[in-house]
Structure formats: C-alpha cells, structure tokens
Design an enzyme around this catalytic site. Structure first.
Site, PDB file in Angstrom:
ATOM      1  N   GLU A  46       0.834  -1.200   0.000  1.00 33.62           N
ATOM      2  CA  GLU A  46       0.000   0.000   0.000  1.00 33.62           C
ATOM      3  C   GLU A  46       0.871   1.253   0.000  1.00 33.62           C
ATOM      4  O   GLU A  46       1.851   1.351   0.747  1.00 33.62           O
ATOM      5  CB  GLU A  46      -0.904   0.031   1.243  1.00 33.62           C
ATOM      6  CG  GLU A  46      -1.842   1.241   1.230  1.00 33.62           C
ATOM      7  CD  GLU A  46      -2.588   1.464   2.539  1.00 33.62           C
ATOM      8  OE1 GLU A  46      -3.759   1.860   2.493  1.00 33.62           O
ATOM      9  OE2 GLU A  46      -1.988   1.241   3.609  1.00 33.62           O
ATOM     10  N   LYS A 137      -8.970   4.072  -1.939  1.00 35.45           N
ATOM     11  CA  LYS A 137      -9.324   3.549  -0.615  1.00 35.45           C
ATOM     12  C   LYS A 137     -10.593   4.216  -0.097  1.00 35.45           C
ATOM     13  O   LYS A 137     -10.683   5.444  -0.012  1.00 35.45           O
ATOM     14  CB  LYS A 137      -8.165   3.789   0.349  1.00 35.45           C
ATOM     15  CG  LYS A 137      -8.319   3.092   1.703  1.00 35.45           C
ATOM     16  CD  LYS A 137      -7.038   3.250   2.504  1.00 35.45           C
ATOM     17  CE  LYS A 137      -7.095   2.474   3.815  1.00 35.45           C
ATOM     18  NZ  LYS A 137      -5.819   2.559   4.555  1.00 35.45           N
ATOM     19  N   CYS A 171      -5.255  -2.196   2.774  1.00 38.59           N
ATOM     20  CA  CYS A 171      -5.054  -2.143   4.218  1.00 38.59           C
ATOM     21  C   CYS A 171      -6.340  -2.458   4.995  1.00 38.59           C
ATOM     22  O   CYS A 171      -6.944  -3.495   4.789  1.00 38.59           O
ATOM     23  CB  CYS A 171      -4.465  -0.770   4.587  1.00 38.59           C
ATOM     24  SG  CYS A 171      -3.650  -0.674   6.194  1.00 38.59           S
TER      25      CYS A 171
END
Length: 317
Positions: A46, A137, A171
C-alpha cells in the site's frame, strides 16, 4: 493444465520515501527481477509509490494551520502520481514487455477530483500493460485522514488472470465485510490485500479472509526503516526525532483457500517472495462452502454497490 497454475511474486521492498522518481526506478527493477523468476503476477504494498505518510503520527499531524504539516504535505503532493499525465507509463510498458500483471499501491493526485487532493489507490495493470482499475481507498484509517481523501466504489472490480479471478483492497479496507463481499460476488478467488508494512496487520486477517472466501489471499507489505528517509525530506529532523528504527517490518504472506499458510509472514527481509498457486484448490474448498454461491441466500440478504466514479462536477454539453 497450464492455466490452472499461476506464479506470483510479492515485492516486499521499501520506497525511496516521498521520492517519486527514485521509487519508480526501484519498482521497475522489481518488475524485471520478477520477470526473471517467471512471475505472472507481481504485487507491491500500500502507498509504496511514493510512500506511507508516517510523518503524521510522528510530528503532531493534527495541529491546525501548521507550517510543518503544510510543507510536508505539499512535498507529498508534488511526489504523488497523476495517472492522466502518464506517471505510470513506464510501469505499464514493462508489464507489457514481460507479460506480467501488477497490483501497485500508489498515492494518487487525480485530475477528476481537481488535481490537488490525495488518495491511497490500488492500481491493477494487466499483462498487456493496460490499467484496468484504480481503486481509491474507501475510508482512510485514523491519522491517514489528515492527508488522504476518502475514495469511491469505482475500483471495486475483479479481473481475469489465467484460470483465476483477482481483486484487491487497501489495508484496513480488508476488515470491511461489504467491500470484501462485493469482490466475492464478482467471482474473486485470488484476493490481494496491500499494507504499509507490519505483520501486526497481516498475520491474522490473511488466513481469516482465505477461510471466509475459500480463496487464495496474498498480503503484501512494504518495509520502512529509519534509514529509508532521504536527506531531502522536509523537516527530516522533526520526523526522525520520534521515529523508531523500524516503522514497517514487512509481514508479506500467502494463505491457501483452506485458510492455512502457503507462505508465513516474512519479516525484515527486502526482496521478492515467489510462489505458484493451483486454481484447483479453490474448487476443492468451494465444495463445502461458497459465500456467494451455494452457501448464500440472496432472497434474504443482498448487497448493492455504487461503482460510479465520484466527482464534484458533471457537465452537460
């Protein structure tokens, strides 16, 4: 059958922190090395390009109107990736040259959101060198919200790769059951989870998602050590004052569709981790449980997903 087997490489590397050009070179070298090992899919951690915002926690990132925070953030933005301007062209060219698919965690500065705000995005590049999805994200975690913006559902996509169907999340998104279900429902059987770097994150959830989905799960983390902060970093002394020697210890790993380890978390080791996956194991484990197939009740519960790319403006010409 050849299509049943897929050789994957996990790039557990550190960035040249907040240096876009130097980090791109490091990524390019990893692609060439993965190709030499006959990898067909290569995954990076990430926000690797150009790095995770470690300074926020270390330098009182929540202080409002701070010159220190503004200057580091501006440096971050200057080194972020603008896909529309071709910042990933060299990566796409190498993917095509070596016939290798790539998942890459980037900090994106997208023009369709004005070109100033930053997003933690997971980019999928196929074996033809074409960008097939950019997943921003959905919800930055805790102090990340001081520098990253929340994304949208546009990148909740899966992609064919030989016999497999691959998808990925960033994540702590991997802890969100509904985005996971959105990928499962599209046939995902090889799940990519990217992390900034810690076995604290990967050691439990990797096996959990594999067992829940009866899929392979690849978790890839970056590394980050005190020595990885370049001397050119703004306010470096302030950042290093409270920084531990190791900020990200890796923890990249692979779990099989039965939830057992294929590759246990690897710590404090920089380089490529390579394994070959057999698609037939997915079918074996789906025999007794398939969360979106025979072990689901869509007449009782369904998930509705908005995959529209969000923007502040829409033009009617």
């Amino acid at each position: 059958m050849k299509d049943q087997l897929l050789t994957v490489a996990l790039a557990q590397i550190s960035p040249v922190w907040l240096d876009k050009v130097a980090t791109l070179k490091k990524i390019e070298n990893s692609i060439k090395e993965a190709a030499s090992k006959k990898a067909e899919l290569l995954v990076f951690g990430e926000a690797l390009l150009p790095g995770y915002p470690f300074w926020v926690e270390l330098t009182n990132g929540a202080k409002f109107n701070s010159t220190v925070q503004k200057e580091i953030h501006a440096h971050y933005a200057q080194n972020a990736i603008i896909i529309e301007k071709g910042d990933l062209d060299s990566i796409c060219d190498l993917a095509a040259e070596y016939n290798i698919a790539i998942y890459l965690g980037i900090i994106e500065r997208p023009l369709d959101r004005g070109g100033h705000s930053l997003y933690a995005s997971l980019v999928y590049i196929d074996q033809m060198g074409e960008i097939k999805s950019v997943h921003r994200k959905l919800q930055p975690t805790y102090e990340e919200r001081l520098t990253w913006s929340p994304g949208d559902g546009n990148g909740l996509l899966v992609h064919p790769l030989k016999a497999f169907t691959v998808g990925g999340l960033n994540c702590w998104e991997n802890w969100m059951p509904l985005p996971r279900a959105a990928l499962y429902g599209q046939g995902e059987n090889l799940h990519i989870a990217v992390w900034p770097g810690s076995d604290y994150n990967t050691k439990d959830i990797t096996r959990f998602i594999a067992r829940e989905s009866r899929s392979y799960v690849i978790s890839v983390s970056s590394l980050m050590r005190k020595d990885d902060f370049p001397a050119s970093t703004p306010h470096l002394d302030e950042i290093l004052k409270n920084a531990p020697d190791i900020l990200g210890n890796g923890g990249s790993c692979i779990a099989g569709p039965d939830g057992e380890w294929i590759l246990e978390p690897v710590l404090n080791k920089e380089g490529l981790l390579v394994a070959t996956l057999d698609f037939n194991r997915v079918l074996q484990e789906r025999q007794n449980f398939d969360p979106v197939g025979h072990y689901s009740r869509p007449d009782v519960t369904q998930l509705h997903v908005n995959r529209k790319r969000q923007s502040t403006i829409r033009f009617d010409e």
